[in-house]
Design a protein around this motif. Structure first.
Motif, PDB file in Angstrom:
ATOM      1  N   PRO A  47      -2.191  -9.077   3.124  1.00  0.00           N
ATOM      2  CA  PRO A  47      -2.947  -8.804   1.892  1.00  0.00           C
ATOM      3  C   PRO A  47      -2.015  -8.330   0.781  1.00  0.00           C
ATOM      4  N   GLN A  48      -1.964  -9.086  -0.279  1.00  0.00           N
ATOM      5  CA  GLN A  48      -1.085  -8.779  -1.414  1.00  0.00           C
ATOM      6  C   GLN A  48       0.389  -8.706  -0.989  1.00  0.00           C
ATOM      7  N   GLY A  49       0.716  -9.396   0.099  1.00  0.00           N
ATOM      8  CA  GLY A  49       2.083  -9.361   0.591  1.00  0.00           C
ATOM      9  C   GLY A  49       2.439  -8.078   1.320  1.00  0.00           C
ATOM     10  N   LEU A  50       1.441  -7.225   1.567  1.00  0.00           N
ATOM     11  CA  LEU A  50       1.657  -5.927   2.208  1.00  0.00           C
ATOM     12  C   LEU A  50       1.332  -5.995   3.698  1.00  0.00           C
ATOM     13  N   TYR A  51       1.891  -5.084   4.456  1.00  0.00           N
ATOM     14  CA  TYR A  51       1.663  -5.018   5.893  1.00  0.00           C
ATOM     15  C   TYR A  51       0.735  -3.844   6.206  1.00  0.00           C
ATOM     16  N   PRO A  52      -0.504  -4.101   6.618  1.00  0.00           N
ATOM     17  CA  PRO A  52      -1.376  -2.995   7.039  1.00  0.00           C
ATOM     18  C   PRO A  52      -0.786  -2.243   8.232  1.00  0.00           C
ATOM     19  N   ASN A  53      -1.206  -1.003   8.384  1.00  0.00           N
ATOM     20  CA  ASN A  53      -0.624  -0.133   9.408  1.00  0.00           C
ATOM     21  C   ASN A  53      -1.151  -0.397  10.815  1.00  0.00           C
ATOM     22  N   TYR A  54      -2.216  -1.213  10.953  1.00  0.00           N
ATOM     23  CA  TYR A  54      -2.843  -1.393  12.263  1.00  0.00           C
ATOM     24  C   TYR A  54      -2.917  -2.875  12.610  1.00  0.00           C
ATOM     25  N   ALA A  71       8.921  -7.783   1.252  1.00  0.00           N
ATOM     26  CA  ALA A  71       8.099  -6.582   1.415  1.00  0.00           C
ATOM     27  C   ALA A  71       8.382  -5.577   0.308  1.00  0.00           C
ATOM     28  N   VAL A  72       9.667  -5.400  -0.046  1.00  0.00           N
ATOM     29  CA  VAL A  72      10.019  -4.456  -1.112  1.00  0.00           C
ATOM     30  C   VAL A  72       9.416  -4.901  -2.437  1.00  0.00           C
ATOM     31  N   GLN A  73       9.410  -6.207  -2.687  1.00  0.00           N
ATOM     32  CA  GLN A  73       8.808  -6.704  -3.923  1.00  0.00           C
ATOM     33  C   GLN A  73       7.318  -6.372  -3.980  1.00  0.00           C
ATOM     34  N   SER A  74       6.618  -6.536  -2.864  1.00  0.00           N
ATOM     35  CA  SER A  74       5.190  -6.215  -2.824  1.00  0.00           C
ATOM     36  C   SER A  74       4.965  -4.709  -2.946  1.00  0.00           C
ATOM     37  N   ILE A  75       5.819  -3.913  -2.345  1.00  0.00           N
ATOM     38  CA  ILE A  75       5.701  -2.455  -2.462  1.00  0.00           C
ATOM     39  C   ILE A  75       5.882  -2.030  -3.910  1.00  0.00           C
ATOM     40  N   GLU A  76       6.880  -2.599  -4.546  1.00  0.00           N
ATOM     41  CA  GLU A  76       7.121  -2.228  -5.948  1.00  0.00           C
ATOM     42  C   GLU A  76       5.963  -2.650  -6.843  1.00  0.00           C
ATOM     43  N   THR A  77       5.380  -3.790  -6.563  1.00  0.00           N
ATOM     44  CA  THR A  77       4.277  -4.290  -7.394  1.00  0.00           C
ATOM     45  C   THR A  77       3.007  -3.481  -7.204  1.00  0.00           C
ATOM     46  N   LYS A  95      -5.279   1.840   0.258  1.00  0.00           N
ATOM     47  CA  LYS A  95      -6.382   1.822   1.215  1.00  0.00           C
ATOM     48  C   LYS A  95      -7.450   0.850   0.739  1.00  0.00           C
ATOM     49  N   GLY A  96      -7.419  -0.342   1.343  1.00  0.00           N
ATOM     50  CA  GLY A  96      -8.408  -1.361   1.009  1.00  0.00           C
ATOM     51  C   GLY A  96      -8.404  -1.756  -0.449  1.00  0.00           C
ATOM     52  N   GLY A  97      -7.245  -1.742  -1.089  1.00  0.00           N
ATOM     53  CA  GLY A  97      -7.144  -2.135  -2.486  1.00  0.00           C
ATOM     54  C   GLY A  97      -7.131  -0.975  -3.448  1.00  0.00           C
ATOM     55  N   LEU A  98      -7.419   0.237  -2.973  1.00  0.00           N
ATOM     56  CA  LEU A  98      -7.428   1.421  -3.832  1.00  0.00           C
ATOM     57  C   LEU A  98      -6.207   2.283  -3.538  1.00  0.00           C
ATOM     58  N   LEU A  99      -5.601   2.846  -4.569  1.00  0.00           N
ATOM     59  CA  LEU A  99      -4.415   3.668  -4.406  1.00  0.00           C
ATOM     60  C   LEU A  99      -4.782   5.133  -4.236  1.00  0.00           C
ATOM     61  N   GLU A 100      -4.117   5.774  -3.299  1.00  0.00           N
ATOM     62  CA  GLU A 100      -4.170   7.221  -3.186  1.00  0.00           C
ATOM     63  C   GLU A 100      -2.819   7.735  -3.669  1.00  0.00           C
ATOM     64  N   HIS A 101      -2.834   8.531  -4.727  1.00  0.00           N
ATOM     65  CA  HIS A 101      -1.593   8.938  -5.384  1.00  0.00           C
ATOM     66  C   HIS A 101      -0.988  10.145  -4.664  1.00  0.00           C
TER      67      HIS A 101
END
Length: 641
Positions: free
Chosen positions: A374-381, A428-434, A451-457
């Motif tokens: 999802p969005q080039g990111l790796y979920p934790n589970y 992965a770094v590119q997706s993290i930065e984005t 978390k599911g598309g929402l950011l926790e700052h």
């Protein structure tokens, strides 16, 4: 050929004939018992002979029979000859013998070959007796290595580590700057002053130390004894504490066992025990440490027995039964746990010659490559049975952190030949930065959680390792982004230092937030503690090595002073419950990573760059240095493929 073509009679089945005990009318008494019957005219001609003549003829034929069968059974290679004569009709045409006339010629040639082989064996035996013992041992070792390289090492064979070429930079010199040397000596004194460390050798469960309730972590997941000892082996060696290292090595040789009926964390055992043993082996060359690492690696292999090959989080090391944490998104495996095995398992293959270790971790990568991110990111589970993602929670801190670290380090450890790992890391770094990296209103760069598309700052202390990771990977960044990655690393280092500097103790909280006008401060009581974590110091080390900006050594020394002031207690060094309190209370626990990571990174921060140089060493996520597998130095064919 069939036996009937050789003899003037046939051997009939037992009990054939016209009577139970006799032959045809007129036959010699008792002959019928043998099952021999005269055939055709030959039988009729015998009726004209007298009894004595018949007896003589019988003796002649009996002798002939004995001679034939004796020749068959007692000639050289008689089983093969018998097979070729009696059972020729059952053999394929290509395997049938030639006629009897040419058989003698074949057997003569066979006898000559047998004599030649025997003579050669005698010559070889004589030559062997005349050779030096070390030459014979060398031949045995080369044969063993050839067998191992061909992948014929079985799970039941006890593997000893292969000889290795000593890596560069194992021993470091003294810093030339007297002030730097004094600071490094102080850090060594912190490590040396560990009255509770030795109690781990007594075999107790987290032994009590001189102050009430103070405990050093001697176990991992409460089960495998010796965590603090094994985790700090390489620290002892690096700091030149020879007596302490030998004492710890002796304990490992005599007491470290992996046969208890206990359940362990595969991740923790791998990074602390396997990583610690491998590192100490590479640094010291002590074979017992490599052997112990291989033995433990074999004990962890049943964790991979899942439908996908994604390992279980927990494993009973005696029964081989695995399971996952019950709280982990419907029984999923955790990204940081199954993604933090690669470095150690590749080195297990390197030193043992058994490809199974590397195959297991390469399969993990295959599974991940098949999945959409999802969005080039790796979920934790990730569910190890279905091979599908669990809850879409993404973090570069807890639950995800070292997965990204190991992608980069897999590429670097392969001498930059693992192009797949390189590609996965930079994507992965590119997706993290984005999607995750943000900047506060006052210009502090931080890495949020998704978390599911929402950011926790929120940024965890564990996430602070990322500054060092970005710096370590900057040189290989694509599209001329080396400078950008170094800037990102420096910004993360500054933010994490601010999380320390804004506390009363000058020690950083477990997590800090960027919301509601708050920046780099923990706002929840359960995030204000500090348990001697190393991640901020780790980033300082990498930033110093790559920039030599003196502020990183200054920030590191501030941490040493804070540890001495607020964490040193009678029995060792303890975590604190609230870093914002001027007189914090202690949690009375000294984690093993304090010796394995925090003090080691501080010691190297005040050492010269040629001591464990980064172009020759990679640190696993528990700060255990492992040598880069130089392609020119590889001794096992096929392991770099």
């Amino acid at each position: 050929m069939p036996v009937g073509s050789l003899l003037p009679f046939s051997v009939a089945p037992h009990g054939s004939g016209s009577g139970a005990g006799g032959g045809p009318a007129g036959s010699v008494p008792g002959v019928g018992v043998t099952g021999l019957h005269w055939l055709g005219s030959a039988g009729r001609k015998l009726s004209g002979f007298r009894l004595t003549e018949k007896f003589v003829l019988l003796l002649v034929f009996s002798g002939f029979i004995t001679l034939c069968f004796g020749a068959i059974f007692f000639l050289p290679d008689s089983p093969k000859l018998l097979s070729g004569v009696l059972f020729q009709q059952h053999q394929p045409p290509a395997l049938q013998r030639s006629p009897l006339g040419s058989m003698d010629e074949e057997d003569g040639g066979r006898l000559a070959r047998i004599r030649e082989e025997h003579e050669r064996a005698l010559r070889e035996a004589k030559d062997t007796l005349n050779r030096a013992p070390e030459d014979i041992q060398g031949d045995i070792q080369r044969d063993k290595e050839r067998v191992q390289a061909q992948g014929r090492v079985t799970a039941g064979v006890r593997l000893a580590p292969r000889p290795f070429k000593a890596p560069i930079g194992v021993q470091g010199g003294e810093p030339s700057d007297p002030e730097v040397k004094a600071k490094r000596d102080k850090i060594k004194e912190v490590r040396r002053w560990q009255p509770g460390y030795l109690s781990c050798t007594a075999g107790g469960d987290a032994p009590r130390l001189p102050i009430p309730n103070m405990a050093i972590v001697c176990l991992v997941s409460g089960n495998i004894q010796g965590a603090t000892i094994v985790d700090s082996l390489d620290t002892l060696y690096i700091m030149g504490m020879e007596d302490e290292f030998n004492e710890a090595k002796e304990w490992v040789e005599k007491n470290l066992q992996f046969n208890a009926n206990v359940e362990v964390s595969v991740f923790e055992v791998n990074i602390r025990f396997v990583g610690g043993l491998l590192s100490a082996y590479y640094l010291s060359g002590e074979e017992i440490l490599g052997t112990k690492a291989i033995d433990l690696g074999k004990k962890l292999l049943p964790a991979f027995d899942t439908p996908t090959g994604i390992p279980w989080a927990l494993l009973n090391i005696k029964s081989g039964i695995g399971r996952n944490w019950p709280w982990a998104s419907g029984g999923s495996s955790i990204l940081a746990e199954f993604g933090t095995l690669h470095l150690e398992f590749v080195h297990l293959t390197e030193i043992s010659g058994d490809p199974v270790f590397k195959e297991k971790v390469m399969n993990i990568r295959k599974v991940l490559n098949r999945l959409d991110k999802p969005q080039g990111l790796y979920p934790n589970y990730l569910n190890p049975s279905s091979g599908q993602w669990g809850q879409h929670h993404v973090s570069v801190g807890g639950l995800g952190d070292s997965f990204y670290e190991y992608l980069l380090k897999a590429w670097l450890m392969s001498d930059k030949t693992d192009e797949e790992a390189k590609k996965l890391y930079y994507e992965a770094v590119q997706s993290i930065e984005t999607h995750l990296i943000r900047k506060s209103s006052n210009g502090l760069t931080y890495i949020a959680e998704w978390k599911g598309g929402l950011l926790e700052h929120k940024m965890g202390h564990l996430t602070c390792f990322a500054g060092g990771m970005f710096a370590l990977g900057a040189d290989g960044a694509p599209n001329d982004k080396t400078g950008h990655h170094m800037e990102l690393a420096a910004e993360i280092a500054r933010t994490c230092h601010e999380s320390y500097d804004r506390t009363a103790t000058k020690l950083g909280p477990e997590a800090f937030r960027f919301d509601g006008g708050v920046e780099a401060i923990a706002t929840r009581q359960n995030e204000k503690y500090y348990i001697l974590r190393p991640e901020v110091i780790e980033t300082y080390l990498y930033m110093w090595r790559f920039t030599h900006d003196p502020k990183y050594r200054q920030w590191g020394w501030e941490a040493v002073e804070a540890l001495e002031k607020f964490c040193r207690v009678e029995g060792g060094y303890s975590g604190v419950r609230d870093v914002y309190a001027t007189h914090p209370s202690h949690d009375d626990v000294q984690q093993s990573f304090f010796l394995a990571e925090t003090l080691k990174y501080l010691y190297l921060l005040f050492s010269d760059d040629d001591f464990l140089p980064l172009e020759h060493w990679i640190f696993n996520t528990e700060a255990h240095p492992l040598p880069i597998n130089r392609k020119a130095d590889r001794t096992i064919e096929g392991l770099d493929k």
